[in-house]
Design an enzyme around this catalytic site. Structure first.
Site, mmCIF file in Angstrom:
data_model
loop_
_atom_site.group_PDB
_atom_site.id
_atom_site.type_symbol
_atom_site.label_atom_id
_atom_site.label_comp_id
_atom_site.label_asym_id
_atom_site.label_seq_id
_atom_site.Cartn_x
_atom_site.Cartn_y
_atom_site.Cartn_z
ATOM 1 C CD GLU A 78 -2.857 -6.136 5.320
ATOM 2 O OE1 GLU A 78 -3.620 -5.183 5.506
ATOM 3 O OE2 GLU A 78 -2.206 -6.270 4.265
ATOM 4 C CG HIS B 251 -4.366 -3.490 2.605
ATOM 5 N ND1 HIS B 251 -4.015 -3.025 3.855
ATOM 6 C CD2 HIS B 251 -4.549 -2.384 1.834
ATOM 7 C CE1 HIS B 251 -3.991 -1.696 3.846
ATOM 8 N NE2 HIS B 251 -4.323 -1.287 2.628
ATOM 9 C CB CYS C 226 -0.978 -0.038 1.162
ATOM 10 S SG CYS C 226 -2.364 1.114 0.975
#
Length: 390
Positions: free
Chosen positions: A362, A360, A268
Site C-alpha cells: 500500500e 508494504h 509486514c
C-alpha cells in the site's frame, strides 16, 4: 498509546545529542520538541515520503534516522498522514529545511514534530550513524535536548542502556484502534473483510475499500468468538510494531480463522504472524529493512519488485522448496525473498487460502510495484464466495 505530550519547541540555538548504547555520541542541534526520548535507533533509506514514514504506526518505539540528507522541504499536509499522529519515538536528520516549498503544504515538519511532542535532532552526520548501525546492528539510543542535554555523558548513557529493547515487546496494543469501525465498500460490494488493526495505515484501508470490500477494522484484542460473531468473508492482518514472538493471542486467532477456511492476507507484521500461525519461528534482523527502495524477487511471476519496507523481524523458513506446515496447515512455500540478504519476504499456503508479504504493497509514497496484491486478495475472496472471478 495516548497522544504525545506537549513539549517546548526547539530554537536554532538549542543543542542536542544522539547517544547510542555502545557509547557513540553525535552532537547537533535540537529539532522539533525539546526534551528526552528513548527507543531503538534504526535508519530508513527513502528519499521521499517522510510524512508517511513518521505517521506509520509500525515505527512506534523507534528513533528513525533518515539517510536522505535534506528533510522537511515539502512541509506537511492533511492528505498524506497514514494515521492520526506521528508515532516515531524520535527523529534524526542531517539538514532540516528552514523553508517549506510545496503547493500542497499547509504546515512545517518542525511544527508538526513539536505538536506531537517528538524530540528530534538535526545537523549531525547521518551517514556516520547509518554506517554504525549497519556495522553493529540496530541498538537502543536516546536524543537529549533542552535541560536533558546538560545531563552528564554517563547519566545519558545509563538512561539509554536501561531502556527496553525491541525484542519481546508487544506494541500493537499501543497503536491499535480501541473500538471497531467500518468503511463502506466503493463501487460494487463483493463482501466484507475483517482487518485486525496491529498498526494499520490509512492507505491500506482505502485500497481494500476501493476493491469492493466492506472493511471492518477491529482492535488487536479481538477474540475468536468476536470474529466468528462478525462473520466476515475474509481476514486481513496489518503492519505493526513490536516483536511477533510476543503476539500469541493474534497467532491463535489466525490459526482459528485458517481452520475455518477464511481467506487471509497479511502484510509486514501480518506476514510474521502468518509464519508463526503456520508453525515457523521468527528472529530479529541485525538492522532490518526500512525504506522505499528494497528489491524483492517474486518467485511466482519471476519478476523483481521494488518495495517499501519497515521491519526488524523476519520469518525463519527456507526460501526454496515446498514445506510442510509444522502447525498442520498443509503445504507452504516462500513466495518472495529479499535480493539484498535472502530474507523471507512472502509466504503462500497451498492447502488453505492464505498468503502474505513482508513489505508494504500500500506504499502511499511509492513505489507501487506491489499494489496488485490487493487484486490477488480480491480474486481469492471472490473465488471462495462465488467460485469464479467477477
Amino acid at each position: 498509546m495516548t497522544d504525545a505530550p506537549t513539549r517546548p519547541h526547539a530554537s536554532r540555538g538549542d543543542r542536542a545529542v544522539l547517544v547510542l548504547e555502545d557509547g557513540t555520541r553525535f552532537v547537533g542541534r535540537a529539532y522539533g520538541a525539546l526534551g528526552r526520548t528513548l527507543g531503538e535507533v534504526v535508519f530508513a533509506t527513502g528519499m521521499t515520503g517522510y510524512q508517511e514514514t513518521l505517521t506509520d504506526p509500525s515505527y512506534a518505539g523507534q528513533i528513525v534516522v533518515m539517510t536522505a540528507p535534506h528533510i522537511g522541504n515539502t512541509g506537511v499536509n492533511d492528505e498524506d498522514p497514514e494515521s492520526r499522529r506521528i508515532w516515531v519515538s524520535g527523529f534524526v536528520v542531517r539538514d532540516a529545511s528552514r523553508v517549506v516549498s510545496n503547493f500542497r503544504a499547509n504546515g512545517s515538519l518542525d511544527d508538526q514534530l513539536t505538536r506531537d511532542g517528538i524530540v528530534s535532532i538535526q545537523g549531525i552526520d547521518t551517514r556516520a550513524v547509518t554506517r554504525r548501525l549497519r556495522d553493529a546492528g540496530s541498538m537502543r539510543g536516546g536524543v537529549f535536548s533542552g535541560p536533558e542535554f546538560a545531563l552528564g555523558d554517563d547519566e545519558q548513557l545509563a538512561l539509554v542502556r536501561d531502556a527496553a529493547g525491541m525484542a519481546g515487546q508487544n506494541l500493537s496494543s499501543q497503536v491499535s484502534t480501541l473500538e471497531p469501525y467500518v468503511l463502506e465498500a466503493e463501487g460494487e460490494r463483493i463482501g466484507s473483510v475483517a482487518v485486525l488493526d496491529l498498526g494499520v495505515k490509512t492507505s491500506t484501508l482505502r485500497y481494500l475499500a476501493q476493491r469492493g470490500f466492506e472493511v471492518h477494522v477491529l482492535p488487536q484484542s479481538t477474540t475468536v468468538d468476536e470474529l466468528r460473531e462478525l462473520g466476515p468473508d475474509a481476514l486481513f492482518y496489518s503492519n505493526g510494531p513490536g516483536d511477533p514472538a510476543a503476539s500469541d493471542s493474534q497467532v491463535e486467532l489466525l490459526q482459528s480463522a485458517l481452520r475455518d477456511g477464511l481467506p487471509f492476507f497479511g502484510i509486514c507484521f501480518g506476514n510474521q504472524l502468518l509464519g508463526r500461525a503456520l508453525g515457523f519461528g521468527t528472529y530479529k534482523l541485525p538492522f532490518g529493512h526500512r525504506g522505499i527502495n528494497q528489491p524483492v524477487w517474486d518467485k511466482t511471476t519471476g519478476t523483481v519488485e521494488i518495495t517499501s519496507q519497515n521491519h526488524g523481524f523476519a520469518v525463519d523458513a527456507p526460501i526454496e522448496g515446498v514445506l510442510d506446515s509444522p502447525a498442520g496447515f498443509g503445504r507452504v512455500e516462500v513466495s518472495h525473498f529479499s535480493l539484498n540478504d535472502q530474507v523471507v519476504e512472502g509466504l503462500r499456503a497451498l492447502d488453505v487460502p492464505a498468503f502474505s508479504v513482508q513489505y508494504h504493497p500500500e506504499a502511499a509514497a511509492g513505489p507501487h510495484d506491489s499494489n496488485h496484491l490487493f487484486d490477488r486478495f480480491r480474486e481469492a475472496v471472490v473465488t471462495k464466495l462465488h467460485g469464479k472471478n467477477l
